[in-house]
Design a protein around this motif. Structure first.
Motif, PDB file in Angstrom:
ATOM      1  N   ILE A 175      43.598  79.845  42.977  1.00 48.10           N
ATOM      2  CA  ILE A 175      44.893  79.957  42.287  1.00 48.10           C
ATOM      3  C   ILE A 175      45.967  80.124  43.357  1.00 48.10           C
ATOM      4  O   ILE A 175      45.984  81.122  44.085  1.00 48.10           O
ATOM      5  CB  ILE A 175      44.898  81.136  41.290  1.00 48.10           C
ATOM      6  N   GLY A 176      46.841  79.125  43.457  1.00 44.95           N
ATOM      7  CA  GLY A 176      47.888  79.120  44.488  1.00 44.95           C
ATOM      8  C   GLY A 176      47.601  78.056  45.534  1.00 44.95           C
ATOM      9  O   GLY A 176      46.657  78.177  46.303  1.00 44.95           O
ATOM     10  N   GLY A 177      48.412  77.013  45.528  1.00 49.12           N
ATOM     11  CA  GLY A 177      48.227  75.920  46.495  1.00 49.12           C
ATOM     12  C   GLY A 177      49.125  76.108  47.696  1.00 49.12           C
ATOM     13  O   GLY A 177      49.767  75.170  48.176  1.00 49.12           O
ATOM     14  N   GLY A 178      49.200  77.347  48.211  1.00 48.42           N
ATOM     15  CA  GLY A 178      49.977  77.631  49.419  1.00 48.42           C
ATOM     16  C   GLY A 178      49.063  77.600  50.640  1.00 48.42           C
ATOM     17  O   GLY A 178      48.010  76.948  50.640  1.00 48.42           O
ATOM     18  N   VAL A 179      49.481  78.313  51.674  1.00 49.57           N
ATOM     19  CA  VAL A 179      48.769  78.244  52.957  1.00 49.57           C
ATOM     20  C   VAL A 179      47.332  78.776  52.850  1.00 49.57           C
ATOM     21  O   VAL A 179      46.383  78.116  53.277  1.00 49.57           O
ATOM     22  CB  VAL A 179      49.514  79.059  54.038  1.00 49.57           C
ATOM     23  N   ILE A 180      47.180  79.974  52.265  1.00 53.28           N
ATOM     24  CA  ILE A 180      45.833  80.560  52.189  1.00 53.28           C
ATOM     25  C   ILE A 180      44.942  79.705  51.303  1.00 53.28           C
ATOM     26  O   ILE A 180      43.798  79.399  51.652  1.00 53.28           O
ATOM     27  CB  ILE A 180      45.902  82.016  51.652  1.00 53.28           C
ATOM     28  N   GLY A 181      45.470  79.284  50.152  1.00 48.31           N
ATOM     29  CA  GLY A 181      44.680  78.481  49.216  1.00 48.31           C
ATOM     30  C   GLY A 181      44.131  77.232  49.876  1.00 48.31           C
ATOM     31  O   GLY A 181      42.952  76.889  49.709  1.00 48.31           O
ATOM     32  N   LEU A 182      44.968  76.555  50.669  1.00 44.23           N
ATOM     33  CA  LEU A 182      44.524  75.280  51.258  1.00 44.23           C
ATOM     34  C   LEU A 182      43.645  75.494  52.476  1.00 44.23           C
ATOM     35  O   LEU A 182      42.684  74.749  52.686  1.00 44.23           O
ATOM     36  CB  LEU A 182      45.724  74.399  51.557  1.00 44.23           C
ATOM     37  N   GLU A 183      43.952  76.515  53.289  1.00 41.37           N
ATOM     38  CA  GLU A 183      43.084  76.758  54.454  1.00 41.37           C
ATOM     39  C   GLU A 183      41.693  77.205  53.983  1.00 41.37           C
ATOM     40  O   GLU A 183      40.682  76.636  54.396  1.00 41.37           O
ATOM     41  CB  GLU A 183      43.697  77.824  55.371  1.00 41.37           C
ATOM     42  N   LEU A 184      41.652  78.233  53.134  1.00 40.44           N
ATOM     43  CA  LEU A 184      40.333  78.747  52.752  1.00 40.44           C
ATOM     44  C   LEU A 184      39.649  77.817  51.748  1.00 40.44           C
ATOM     45  O   LEU A 184      38.419  77.690  51.744  1.00 40.44           O
ATOM     46  CB  LEU A 184      40.446  80.184  52.233  1.00 40.44           C
ATOM     47  N   GLU A 199      48.143  75.058  41.041  1.00 40.96           N
ATOM     48  CA  GLU A 199      49.456  75.363  41.630  1.00 40.96           C
ATOM     49  C   GLU A 199      50.528  75.254  40.548  1.00 40.96           C
ATOM     50  O   GLU A 199      50.597  74.263  39.834  1.00 40.96           O
ATOM     51  CB  GLU A 199      49.744  74.424  42.804  1.00 40.96           C
ATOM     52  N   TYR A 200      51.367  76.260  40.475  1.00 42.12           N
ATOM     53  CA  TYR A 200      52.428  76.301  39.467  1.00 42.12           C
ATOM     54  C   TYR A 200      53.562  75.311  39.781  1.00 42.12           C
ATOM     55  O   TYR A 200      54.132  74.692  38.904  1.00 42.12           O
ATOM     56  CB  TYR A 200      52.981  77.730  39.392  1.00 42.12           C
ATOM     57  N   ALA A 201      53.859  75.160  41.068  1.00 43.99           N
ATOM     58  CA  ALA A 201      54.994  74.306  41.470  1.00 43.99           C
ATOM     59  C   ALA A 201      54.660  72.816  41.276  1.00 43.99           C
ATOM     60  O   ALA A 201      53.547  72.462  40.877  1.00 43.99           O
ATOM     61  CB  ALA A 201      55.339  74.587  42.932  1.00 43.99           C
ATOM     62  N   ASP A 202      55.639  71.953  41.594  1.00 46.24           N
ATOM     63  CA  ASP A 202      55.443  70.503  41.406  1.00 46.24           C
ATOM     64  C   ASP A 202      54.341  69.968  42.302  1.00 46.24           C
ATOM     65  O   ASP A 202      53.719  68.962  42.000  1.00 46.24           O
ATOM     66  CB  ASP A 202      56.732  69.741  41.756  1.00 46.24           C
ATOM     67  N   LYS A 221      43.209  65.392  48.451  1.00 43.92           N
ATOM     68  CA  LYS A 221      42.429  64.804  47.339  1.00 43.92           C
ATOM     69  C   LYS A 221      41.309  63.935  47.895  1.00 43.92           C
ATOM     70  O   LYS A 221      40.184  63.970  47.408  1.00 43.92           O
ATOM     71  CB  LYS A 221      43.341  63.973  46.432  1.00 43.92           C
ATOM     72  N   LYS A 222      41.641  63.155  48.963  1.00 47.40           N
ATOM     73  CA  LYS A 222      40.622  62.288  49.578  1.00 47.40           C
ATOM     74  C   LYS A 222      39.459  63.124  50.102  1.00 47.40           C
ATOM     75  O   LYS A 222      38.316  62.696  50.130  1.00 47.40           O
ATOM     76  CB  LYS A 222      41.240  61.499  50.741  1.00 47.40           C
ATOM     77  N   GLN A 223      39.760  64.363  50.530  1.00 50.48           N
ATOM     78  CA  GLN A 223      38.696  65.239  51.047  1.00 50.48           C
ATOM     79  C   GLN A 223      37.925  65.926  49.924  1.00 50.48           C
ATOM     80  O   GLN A 223      37.086  66.782  50.167  1.00 50.48           O
ATOM     81  CB  GLN A 223      39.293  66.276  52.006  1.00 50.48           C
ATOM     82  N   GLY A 224      38.244  65.575  48.672  1.00 48.47           N
ATOM     83  CA  GLY A 224      37.443  66.053  47.546  1.00 48.47           C
ATOM     84  C   GLY A 224      38.028  67.224  46.782  1.00 48.47           C
ATOM     85  O   GLY A 224      37.397  67.719  45.847  1.00 48.47           O
ATOM     86  N   MET A 225      39.229  67.678  47.149  1.00 51.22           N
ATOM     87  CA  MET A 225      39.810  68.808  46.393  1.00 51.22           C
ATOM     88  C   MET A 225      40.476  68.290  45.127  1.00 51.22           C
ATOM     89  O   MET A 225      41.188  67.286  45.172  1.00 51.22           O
ATOM     90  CB  MET A 225      40.902  69.487  47.221  1.00 51.22           C
ATOM     91  N   GLU A 226      40.265  69.003  44.030  1.00 48.20           N
ATOM     92  CA  GLU A 226      41.009  68.644  42.827  1.00 48.20           C
ATOM     93  C   GLU A 226      42.278  69.491  42.804  1.00 48.20           C
ATOM     94  O   GLU A 226      42.213  70.719  42.983  1.00 48.20           O
ATOM     95  CB  GLU A 226      40.162  68.909  41.578  1.00 48.20           C
ATOM     96  N   LEU A 227      43.432  68.835  42.640  1.00 52.89           N
ATOM     97  CA  LEU A 227      44.696  69.573  42.653  1.00 52.89           C
ATOM     98  C   LEU A 227      45.316  69.525  41.265  1.00 52.89           C
ATOM     99  O   LEU A 227      45.635  68.450  40.771  1.00 52.89           O
ATOM    100  CB  LEU A 227      45.666  68.951  43.665  1.00 52.89           C
ATOM    101  N   LYS A 228      45.442  70.691  40.652  1.00 51.65           N
ATOM    102  CA  LYS A 228      46.100  70.756  39.337  1.00 51.65           C
ATOM    103  C   LYS A 228      47.457  71.404  39.559  1.00 51.65           C
ATOM    104  O   LYS A 228      47.557  72.634  39.644  1.00 51.65           O
ATOM    105  CB  LYS A 228      45.272  71.593  38.372  1.00 51.65           C
TER     106      LYS A 228
END
Ligand code: FAD
Ligand code: NAD
Length: 462
Positions: A175-184, A199-202, A221-228
């Motif tokens: 929950i949260g597509g910021g720095v920590i969310g994407l690194e970890l 992620e709440y933002a656009d 996304k190409k690396q397999g992460m689903e981004l909502k």
């Protein structure tokens, strides 16, 4: 009772660097932290452990996805999570001990205990009382959560829990597509977890330049992460197997439930002042919980200063360090300041994202007339040679003067490359200043030179 020239509360990058600088300047200084190991959030549960795991997981991911294109056949490669964690812990341990050594070298007294302000320069350390002419608060920050969600560090985890997992979760919701969310999120996705980022933002990393975000989002996304994105979390419940997350579309109220093994709450960090006894000296915090300071880092109370995450602004280790050094130098009568326009920010994913100065969105909002130059890593010969073609450099300059206002990079080693832009900006340089500097060939930095040439519509390789 011994009197110190300076007592620093907190031994994170803000606090320990301030204490060392004070020692160098000849002050009698002590640094108090409730952790036995020095280094604060950054060394113990932040920058360093995350970068250690990012490196290990990157090597594994490369072996699975990129070795073959170099003609290297790596069969039966396995990830040993226990060993990765052991390595990470050793890196942390060695660096923490390094600060103990630096304290001794610079005559900084280390005190382990919880510091509480008692007034009139007096501080309780738990076991004893000490007095100081000046006090510097560098008590840092802790993870935030969401209303009604309790982080138990079992299945509902913060960054601290996400750095300690002993096996790869099958499904990880971030929950949260910021720095920590994407690194970890990247660490565990590379090791095989199915990662979904809410992620709440656009878009993810919404504070970065939108051109970079567009490219970066595609890459994640190409690396397999689903981004909502544009999605709100309505509730998180711990279950026997993991957790259930209830979501709503931010704009359309479409609801959904996701089951996962682990959910990482990465929605920001909040200042930590709980144990300081601020009320004893009359320091109040603002509505976000930060201690307010003036331009010399002085709080509302004489001889009490504050720096780093606890005063807000960019919550970055190097920003805390710069503030600490400037504060201590001013206390010694030296001239010092922090140039907040030239503080770089890096997301250590692969590729990395790095930025300094203003984004195009900010420049538009401020109605500044500007020029833009861009250059893609695909046209950079080193990028081609090493197989790192996914990247972009964007340089924004003031139209009238050509002064660089912002540089934004996505690409391999962006966090290292950005520093040539930081230096030029620190000296209020122009894009022409930068492109007239000779750049070694072949290097990824040539992409920065080309982006600066592109500001003047004279890039060579595009
Ligand atoms: P902190 O590092 O939080 O240190 C504060 C210290 O004060 C703590 O050790 C705490 O125990 C102590 N303390 C608090 N109250 C008391 C008290 N009353 N008595 C005694 N001790 C007390 N930043 C980057 O620049 N680059 C990165 O790559 C990066 N990665 C990160 C990754 C993660 C997972 C996290 C969580 C953070 C990351 N950060 C990164 C942010 C960085 O860690 C912080 O910005 C930085 O640590 C702030 O430094 P500080 O000195 O202000 O506070
Ligand atoms: P962040 O502010 O970077 O990101 C939090 C994200 O969560 C934002 O994108 C926000 O829009 C989103 N969000 C907030 N509430 C939400 C909700 N209810 N539902 C969905 N999304 C929501 O914070 P972080 O990633 O937790 O990191 C905390 C701090 O630590 C940052 O300020 C960062 O500077 C620092 N940090 C730095 C680094 C680095 O420099 N590489 C690495 C890790 C952490």
């Amino acid at each position: 009772m011994s009197e110190y020239d300076l007592v620093v509360i907190g031994a994170g990058p803000g606090g320990y660097v301030s204490a060392i600088r004070a020692g160098q300047l000849g002050m009698k200084v002590a640094c108090i932290d409730k952790r036995e190991t020095l280094g604060g959030t950054c060394l113990n549960v932040g920058c360093i452990p995350s970068k250690a795991l990012l490196q290990s997981s990157h090597k594994f991911y490369d072996s699975q996805n990129h070795f073959a294109e170099h003609g290297i056949i790596a069969e039966n490669v396995k990830a040993d999570i226990g060993k990765m964690q052991e390595r990470k812990n050793k890196v942390i341990g060695d660096l923490c001990k390094g600060i103990d050594f630096l304290f001794k070298k610079n005559k900084v007294e280390k005190i382990t205990g919880t510091a509480k302000l008692l007034g009139d320069g007096k501080i309780s350390t738990g076991e004893k009382e000490i007095t100081a002419k000046n006090i510097l608060i560098a008590s840092g920050s802790v993870p935030s959560s969401l209303p009604d969600i309790e982080i138990d560090e079992k299945n509902i985890i913060s960054s601290t829990g996400a750095l300690e997992l002993d096996k790869v979760p099958e499904n990880l919701v971030v929950i949260g597509g910021g720095v920590i969310g994407l690194e970890l999120g990247s660490v565990w996705a590379r090791l095989g977890s199915k990662v979904t980022v809410i992620e709440y933002a656009d878009d993810i990393i919404p504070m970065m330049d939108s051109d970079i975000v567009k490219n970066f989002s595609r890459t994640m996304k190409k690396q397999g992460m689903e981004l909502k994105t544009k999605t709100k979390v309505v509730g998180v419940k711990a279950t026997k197997k993991g957790a259930t997350i209830e979501l709503n579309g931010r704009d359309d109220d479409k609801s959904e439930k996701i089951e996962c093994d682990k959910v990482l709450i990465a929605v920001g960090r909040k200042p930590f002042t709980d144990e300081l006894g601020l009320e004893n000296v009359g320091i109040t915090t603002n509505k976000h919980g930060f201690i307010e300071v003036d331009k010399n880092f002085k709080t509302s109370v004489d001889n009490v200063y504050a720096i780093g995450d606890v005063i807000g602004g960019a919550m970055l280790a190097h920003k805390a360090e710069e503030e600490g050094v400037a504060c201590v130098e001013q206390l010694s009568g030296l001239r010092a300041h922090v140039n907040y326009n030239a503080i770089p920010s890096v997301v250590y994913t692969h590729p990395e994202v790095a930025s300094v100065g203003k984004t195009e969105q900010e420049i538009k909002e401020q109605k500044i007339e500007y020029n833009v130059g861009k250059f893609s890593f695909i046209a950079n010969s080193r990028g081609r040679a090493v197989g790192e073609t996914d990247g972009l450099v964007k340089v924004i300059t003031e139209k009238e003067t050509d002064k660089i206002l912002g540089v934004h990079i996505m690409g391999d080693q962006a966090g290292t490359i950005i520093h040539e832009a930081v230096i030029v900006m620190e000296y209020t340089g122009t894009s022409e200043d930068l492109f007239r500097c000779c750049h070694a060939h072949p290097t990824l930095n040539e992409a920065v030179k080309e982006a600066c040439l592109d500001v003047h519509k004279r890039a060579i390789h595009s």
